[in-house]
Design an enzyme around this catalytic site. Structure first.
Site, PDB file in Angstrom:
ATOM      1  N   LYS A  73      -2.215 -30.348  23.395  1.00  0.00           N
ATOM      2  CA  LYS A  73      -0.829 -31.309  23.932  1.00  0.00           C
ATOM      3  C   LYS A  73      -0.231 -31.312  22.524  1.00  0.00           C
ATOM      4  O   LYS A  73       1.078 -31.391  22.678  1.00  0.00           O
ATOM      5  CB  LYS A  73      -1.031 -32.388  24.531  1.00  0.00           C
ATOM      6  CG  LYS A  73      -1.978 -32.251  25.681  1.00  0.00           C
ATOM      7  CD  LYS A  73      -2.109 -34.072  26.192  1.00  0.00           C
ATOM      8  CE  LYS A  73      -3.085 -34.030  27.277  1.00  0.00           C
ATOM      9  NZ  LYS A  73      -3.592 -35.242  27.462  1.00  0.00           N
ATOM     10  N   ASP A  76      -5.616 -28.612  10.028  1.00  0.00           N
ATOM     11  CA  ASP A  76      -6.541 -29.540   9.187  1.00  0.00           C
ATOM     12  C   ASP A  76      -7.802 -28.921   8.620  1.00  0.00           C
ATOM     13  O   ASP A  76      -7.948 -28.289   7.507  1.00  0.00           O
ATOM     14  CB  ASP A  76      -6.968 -30.693  10.125  1.00  0.00           C
ATOM     15  CG  ASP A  76      -7.786 -31.785   9.728  1.00  0.00           C
ATOM     16  OD1 ASP A  76      -7.334 -32.404   8.702  1.00  0.00           O
ATOM     17  OD2 ASP A  76      -8.731 -32.416  10.576  1.00  0.00           O
ATOM     18  N   ASP A  78      -1.533 -37.242  18.569  1.00  0.00           N
ATOM     19  CA  ASP A  78      -1.681 -38.747  19.178  1.00  0.00           C
ATOM     20  C   ASP A  78      -2.883 -39.544  18.278  1.00  0.00           C
ATOM     21  O   ASP A  78      -3.373 -39.099  17.676  1.00  0.00           O
ATOM     22  CB  ASP A  78      -2.375 -38.705  20.663  1.00  0.00           C
ATOM     23  CG  ASP A  78      -3.845 -38.070  20.507  1.00  0.00           C
ATOM     24  OD1 ASP A  78      -3.901 -36.983  19.907  1.00  0.00           O
ATOM     25  OD2 ASP A  78      -4.589 -38.527  21.347  1.00  0.00           O
TER      26      ASP A  78
HETATM   27  P1  5GP Z   1      -8.519 -28.141  12.715  1.00  0.00           P
HETATM   28  O1  5GP Z   1      -9.174 -27.375  13.590  1.00  0.00           O
HETATM   29  O2  5GP Z   1      -7.561 -27.650  11.733  1.00  0.00           O
HETATM   30  O3  5GP Z   1      -9.598 -29.319  12.081  1.00  0.00           O
HETATM   31  O4  5GP Z   1      -7.657 -29.312  13.487  1.00  0.00           O
HETATM   32  C1  5GP Z   1      -6.796 -29.267  14.059  1.00  0.00           C
HETATM   33  C2  5GP Z   1      -6.356 -30.339  15.047  1.00  0.00           C
HETATM   34  O5  5GP Z   1      -6.959 -31.618  15.147  1.00  0.00           O
HETATM   35  C3  5GP Z   1      -5.221 -30.555  15.500  1.00  0.00           C
HETATM   36  O6  5GP Z   1      -4.517 -29.586  16.275  1.00  0.00           O
HETATM   37  C4  5GP Z   1      -5.079 -31.958  15.896  1.00  0.00           C
HETATM   38  O7  5GP Z   1      -5.117 -32.064  17.234  1.00  0.00           O
HETATM   39  C5  5GP Z   1      -6.387 -32.516  15.353  1.00  0.00           C
HETATM   40  N1  5GP Z   1      -5.874 -33.336  14.209  1.00  0.00           N
HETATM   41  C6  5GP Z   1      -6.199 -33.015  12.809  1.00  0.00           C
HETATM   42  N2  5GP Z   1      -5.721 -33.973  11.847  1.00  0.00           N
HETATM   43  C7  5GP Z   1      -5.176 -34.954  12.821  1.00  0.00           C
HETATM   44  C8  5GP Z   1      -4.289 -35.880  12.323  1.00  0.00           C
HETATM   45  O8  5GP Z   1      -4.171 -36.406  11.239  1.00  0.00           O
HETATM   46  N3  5GP Z   1      -3.920 -36.831  13.372  1.00  0.00           N
HETATM   47  C9  5GP Z   1      -3.940 -36.293  14.614  1.00  0.00           C
HETATM   48  N4  5GP Z   1      -3.325 -36.987  15.735  1.00  0.00           N
HETATM   49  N5  5GP Z   1      -4.808 -35.311  15.221  1.00  0.00           N
HETATM   50  C10 5GP Z   1      -5.217 -34.287  14.095  1.00  0.00           C
END
Ligand code: 5GP
Length: 181
Positions: free
Chosen positions: A49, A109, A165
């Site tokens: 979302k 991330d 969120d």
């Molecule tokens: P990745 O697969 O790159 O580790 O993560 C991506 C997802 O992790 C993002 O779409 C998000 O949902 C969540 N995420 C990563 N860092 C944050 C953050 O600082 N705050 C929030 N709310 N979600 C995060």
């Protein structure tokens, strides 16, 4: 003392990126995308979302004929294995064959989500795939992912707002904030 009900000015939050900075940066990103895709009809794919608010503002900054689709993957920290396997909770409605895809994400991330989605979309026959992410946390990367359009690089802090969120709260903040304490 009257009870305060403001979510946007909650004392638990500090502002990392104010709304006007986000607006300005998205305007620039939209112009860049419109210029890069001139004469083409890209498909914007929103990762639900979190990316919904970014998508709706970014799309209105791209002066091109474009289409949309939506995908939802398993939420942060849950069911995400270290192998990078990501569970698709809601899949796309339309086939990707022959399409120029712009994957629209709230935050890059570890990179596990986007690298999984890019590989999956390549396997489904997309002609090209680029990534537009509002936020990027370079320090946290576990797998190499190239993001073509990045709104802001941010430090390794857990951020909320503008679609992001904390336990489903704060998605409607008009700015990017950090929850204190
Ligand atoms: P990745 O697969 O790159 O580790 O993560 C991506 C997802 O992790 C993002 O779409 C998000 O949902 C969540 N995420 C990563 N860092 C944050 C953050 O600082 N705050 C929030 N709310 N979600 C995060």
């Amino acid at each position: 003392m009257p009870e305060t009900t403001s979510e946007f000015t909650s004392p638990n939050l500090s502002v990392l990126i104010p709304a006007d900075k986000i607006r300005e940066r998205i305007r620039e990103m939209g112009q860049q995308i419109a210029s890069d895709y001139a004469g083409r009809r890209p498909e914007l794919i929103c990762v639900l979302k979190g990316a919904m608010i970014f998508l709706s503002d970014l799309a209105r900054a791209i002066d091109l004929n474009l289409t949309f689709d939506y995908i939802a993957v398993s939420s942060y920290g849950k069911e995400k294995s270290s192998s990078g396997e990501v569970k698709i909770v809601k899949d796309l409605d339309e086939p990707l064959q022959g399409r120029d895809i712009i994957l629209v994400e709230d935050i890059l991330d570890t990179g596990l989500t986007l690298s999984y989605l890019v590989n999956s979309f390549k396997a489904r026959g997309a002609t090209s795939i680029k990534i537009a992410t509002l936020l990027n946390k370079p320090e946290r990367r576990k797998v190499e992912v190239h993001a073509d359009y990045i709104g802001f690089d941010i430090p390794d802090e857990f951020v909320v707002g503008y679609g992001l969120d904390y336990a489903e709260r704060y998605r409607n903040l008009p700015y990017i904030g950090v929850v204190k304490g």
